[in-house]
Write a protein that holds these residues in place. Structure first.
Motif, short mmCIF file in Angstrom:
data_model
loop_
_atom_site.label_atom_id
_atom_site.label_comp_id
_atom_site.label_asym_id
_atom_site.label_seq_id
_atom_site.Cartn_x
_atom_site.Cartn_y
_atom_site.Cartn_z
N ARG A 6 1.90 1.68 -21.88
CA ARG A 6 0.99 2.84 -21.91
C ARG A 6 1.61 4.05 -21.22
NH1 ARG A 6 -2.94 -1.25 -20.65
NH2 ARG A 6 -3.10 -0.51 -18.49
N MET A 7 2.56 3.82 -20.32
CA MET A 7 3.25 4.92 -19.65
C MET A 7 4.53 5.31 -20.38
SD MET A 7 1.42 5.75 -17.04
CE MET A 7 2.57 6.71 -16.08
N GLY B 220 5.67 15.13 -10.87
CA GLY B 220 6.24 15.26 -12.21
C GLY B 220 7.43 14.36 -12.47
N LEU B 221 7.64 13.39 -11.58
CA LEU B 221 8.72 12.43 -11.77
C LEU B 221 8.13 11.13 -12.32
CD1 LEU B 221 10.64 13.00 -8.41
CD2 LEU B 221 11.26 13.88 -10.67
N LEU B 222 8.44 10.82 -13.56
CA LEU B 222 7.86 9.65 -14.20
C LEU B 222 8.59 8.39 -13.74
CD1 LEU B 222 7.34 10.94 -17.84
CD2 LEU B 222 5.66 10.77 -16.00
N PRO B 223 7.87 7.36 -13.33
CA PRO B 223 8.52 6.09 -12.96
C PRO B 223 9.28 5.52 -14.16
CG PRO B 223 6.21 6.13 -12.28
CD PRO B 223 6.41 7.31 -13.17
N ASP B 224 10.40 4.89 -13.88
CA ASP B 224 11.19 4.27 -14.94
C ASP B 224 11.05 2.76 -14.88
OD1 ASP B 224 12.67 3.59 -12.73
OD2 ASP B 224 14.38 4.88 -13.21
N ASN C 27 0.84 -1.21 0.00
CA ASN C 27 0.00 0.00 0.00
C ASN C 27 0.86 1.26 0.00
OD1 ASN C 27 -2.37 -1.49 0.02
ND2 ASN C 27 -2.51 -1.51 2.26
N PHE C 28 1.91 1.25 0.84
CA PHE C 28 2.82 2.40 0.87
C PHE C 28 3.61 2.50 -0.44
CE2 PHE C 28 2.23 1.72 5.44
CZ PHE C 28 1.94 3.02 5.84
N ALA C 29 3.98 1.34 -1.00
CA ALA C 29 4.72 1.36 -2.27
C ALA C 29 3.89 2.00 -3.36
CB ALA C 29 5.12 -0.07 -2.65
N TYR C 30 2.62 1.60 -3.47
CA TYR C 30 1.74 2.20 -4.48
C TYR C 30 1.49 3.68 -4.17
CZ TYR C 30 0.68 -2.38 -6.49
OH TYR C 30 0.77 -3.60 -7.12
N GLY C 31 1.42 4.02 -2.89
CA GLY C 31 1.18 5.41 -2.51
C GLY C 31 2.30 6.33 -2.96
N TYR C 32 3.54 5.90 -2.73
CA TYR C 32 4.66 6.73 -3.16
C TYR C 32 4.84 6.72 -4.67
CZ TYR C 32 6.18 7.78 1.57
OH TYR C 32 6.24 8.28 2.84
N LEU C 33 4.38 5.65 -5.33
CA LEU C 33 4.38 5.64 -6.79
C LEU C 33 3.48 6.75 -7.33
CD1 LEU C 33 5.10 4.27 -9.51
CD2 LEU C 33 3.10 2.81 -9.16
N THR D 292 4.56 10.51 -9.26
CA THR D 292 3.93 10.90 -10.52
C THR D 292 3.33 12.30 -10.40
OG1 THR D 292 3.40 8.58 -10.94
CG2 THR D 292 2.25 10.21 -12.26
N LYS D 293 2.71 12.59 -9.24
CA LYS D 293 2.13 13.92 -9.03
C LYS D 293 3.20 15.01 -9.02
CE LYS D 293 -1.88 12.29 -6.38
NZ LYS D 293 -2.54 12.26 -5.04
#
Length: 595
Positions: free
Chosen positions: A377-378, A344-348, A331-337, A341-342
């Motif tokens: 898609r990302m 402006g840092l796109l996950p790699d 849950n925390f992992a998805y939260g920080y993901l 993104t918010k």
């Protein structure tokens, strides 16, 4: 007679002496011409363009050409020299002619010495211009050879430069040092640094950073710390890069607190302009170390410091997400993901691979496949690591069909996986008895240029043995040998187990002796299979002999061999012998516990 010579009178004896004098001078001229022709000829061959010398200008070189270059005032003739003596009286010493000859020779040699010195000065100037350009090119060549790993040639060229009095700069030496450290030759690297300290150029911080990293790559952190301690003695101040290397090495060994102390020590003294950017690398490495040690409080405390003092980047978020994945706090992992993104840092690709890995470990393959589907898609293309994680996870769970589909997807995208991926699918097909597909994947593997290894053949042998095809399994062993691969202990354990399962104990013992002949040491699995095979055909005494052999050896032993014999005696309705085996097992277990 002396007067006659001085006055230029002719007599047969005087003429003979005069000719002898001229021949001597001609010989001197020829020798001088030969010397200067050699000097200028060699110099022209060294670098003809530097002084615009041409081969055709040097070929007809004579003493007269040389004299003409140096001026008429340097020209020497017997008549001119003797003309200075025309006023000499008849009362001269009768041996004056020999004094004249001696003086002429001395003057000639003195002029020769003067001219040779002048030529030497010109030669030095001539050579002094060309090496600067050439040696710069030579240093570039040394660097290129070092990058390519051709260290022998690089050091040969370095020696040639030093013999000519030119020492390569510290940057070139750093390239050589980096090549040695990558090759793992730290002894030679140590010698190079000592030579730099003695002969020059003086090592700089990059030199020591390269040397420290070399020891860290060999997991020799103690030596790396020793080199770090010597930097100050040699007037070199460690920088943040030094800190990054050592902190990473210490965290890798679990010495996170030591890494933190080192970080504080170096950061306090560091005043580089890039301290902030380099500091986040070190802090991120330290935070990752705390996560891996399970110290969530310290890790999150560092995360607060990073957010307060520096601009957070994607790598820092990746470490944070990975830390929560390690503790299975998804849950925390998805939260920080979402947070990254918010901002402006796109996950790699590393971000998604971290999530896919933990989902596969938890057996959530559907969710892992969903993450895989989101990546394109990302704008993120799955890499070989993404496929490797999913394929291995699916093979472990037994979903070989889906795993094979991912393999085909890789091949369609021109990604040729490493042997481990192929072997996982082959093994999974074999475990489920699908021999045809296992062999098909092996052939496909070879078709794409990936050479099967021992694990590939072991997986196929295991599949054949499980299907009761011992003959086909033996043919695979021969195929291994023809392919240049050596069967290992696992190979023979599989073959021995297959022979024992079919009741061919004699053949299993023959394979056991073959292992010994080729230098393979049987392990506990080898002896366990022999015990099982003997018990299966009723050779209980032979089975007990094998057990005694295990107990006499230094091999670690578990309960399985005792259990096989215990069950066999129970089936034979011999409780006393079964109890005896049980007592032996208890004694062995107690002995192991006491150790």
């Amino acid at each position: 007679m002396a007067c006659a010579i001085v006055c230029g009178e002719s007599s047969p004896s005087h003429i003979t002496l005069f000719r002898c004098l001229n021949r001597t001078l001609d010989s001197i001229k020829d020798n001088i011409a030969h010397i200067f022709a050699n000097i200028l000829g060699c110099q022209a061959n060294t670098d003809a363009n530097a002084r615009n010398f041409r081969g055709e200008d040097l070929l007809p070189f004579t003493f007269e050409h040389f004299i003409k270059q140096w001026g008429e005032d340097n020209h020497l003739s017997a008549q001119d020299w003797l003309s200075e003596k025309k006023n000499a009286g008849n009362d001269q010493d009768p041996h004056a002619v020999f004094n004249v000859l001696d003086q002429m020779l001395k003057d000639s040699l003195e002029r020769l010495r003067t001219m040779r010195e002048s030529i030497s000065v010109a030669k030095i100037g001539f050579l002094g211009c060309t090496p600067k350009a050439n040696y710069s090119e030579h240093m570039d060549i040394v660097r290129g050879l070092s990058v390519d790993g051709k260290l022998g040639s690089a050091f040969w060229l370095r020696r040639k430069m030093i013999k000519k009095g030119i020492i390569p700069d510290v940057s070139t030496h750093n390239y050589l040092l980096n090549g040695l450290c990558k090759a793992g030759d730290l002894e030679m690297a140590n010698w190079l640094i000592r030579e730099m300290l003695e002969m020059g150029p003086s090592p700089n911080c990059a030199t020591y950073n390269t040397f420290i990293k070399g020891y860290c790559l060999l997991d020799n952190v103690d030596k790396a710390l020793y080199v770090f301690s010597t930097m100050g003695n040699n007037g070199i101040r460690p920088n943040i890069i030094t800190c990054n290397i050592l902190v990473h090495a210490l965290c890798k060994k679990g010495l996170v607190e030591n890494a933190k102390k080192l970080l504080e020590e170096i950061l306090d003294d560091d005043d580089d302009d890039d301290k902030t950017d380099s500091g986040i690398i070190t802090l991120t490495t330290l935070m990752d170390g705390y996560f891996k040690n399970g110290n969530m409080i310290q890790a999150l405390s560092l995360w607060v410091d990073i957010q307060r003092n520096t601009e957070v980047d994607v790598v820092a978020y990746n470490v944070l997400i990975h830390g929560f994945c390690l503790s299975r706090q998804m849950n925390f992992a998805y939260g920080y993901l979402c947070e990254m993104t918010k901002r402006g840092l796109l996950p790699d690709v590393f971000t998604y691979n971290t999530l896919i890995s933990v989902l596969c470990k938890e057996g959530k393959f559907e969710e892992a496949c969903n993450i895989y589907g989101i990546m394109p898609r990302m704008g993120i293309t799955p890499d070989e690591v993404s496929y490797k994680i999913i394929i291995q996870g699916l093979c472990i769970s037994g979903d070989v069909v889906t795993a094979h589909e991912f393999l085909l997807s890789m091949l369609e995208k021109l990604m040729v996986p490493e042997p481990l991926v192929w072997n996982s699918i082959i093994d999974c097909h074999g475990r489920y008895g699908d021999l045809s597909n296992a062999v098909f994947v092996k052939d496909q593997m070879s078709a794409f240029g990936v050479q099967p290894n021992a694990y590939t053949y072991n997986a196929l042998i295991h599949a054949q043995v499980k299907g009761g095809n011992i003959i086909d399994a033996l043919s695979l062993e021969k195929e291994m040998l023809l392919s240049g691969l050596s069967p290992d202990v696992v190979t023979y354990n599989l073959l021995i187990g297959g022979a024992c399962n079919l009741g061919h104990i004699e053949f299993a013992i023959e394979l056991y002796h073959k292992m010994l002949r080729i230098g393979l040491d049987p392990d506990i699995f080898t002896y366990t299979e022999l015990i099982r095979g003997n018990c299966k055909i009723g050779n209980i005494k032979e089975a007990e002999k094998v057990l005694v052999r295990i107990q006499a050896s230094s091999l670690p032993i578990d309960h399985v061999p005792f259990q096989i014999l215990f069950k066999k005696y129970c089936k034979m309705r011999e409780p006393d012998r079964a109890c005896d085996i049980y007592q032996k097992w208890l004694a062995r277990r107690n002995m192991s516990c006491s150790l």
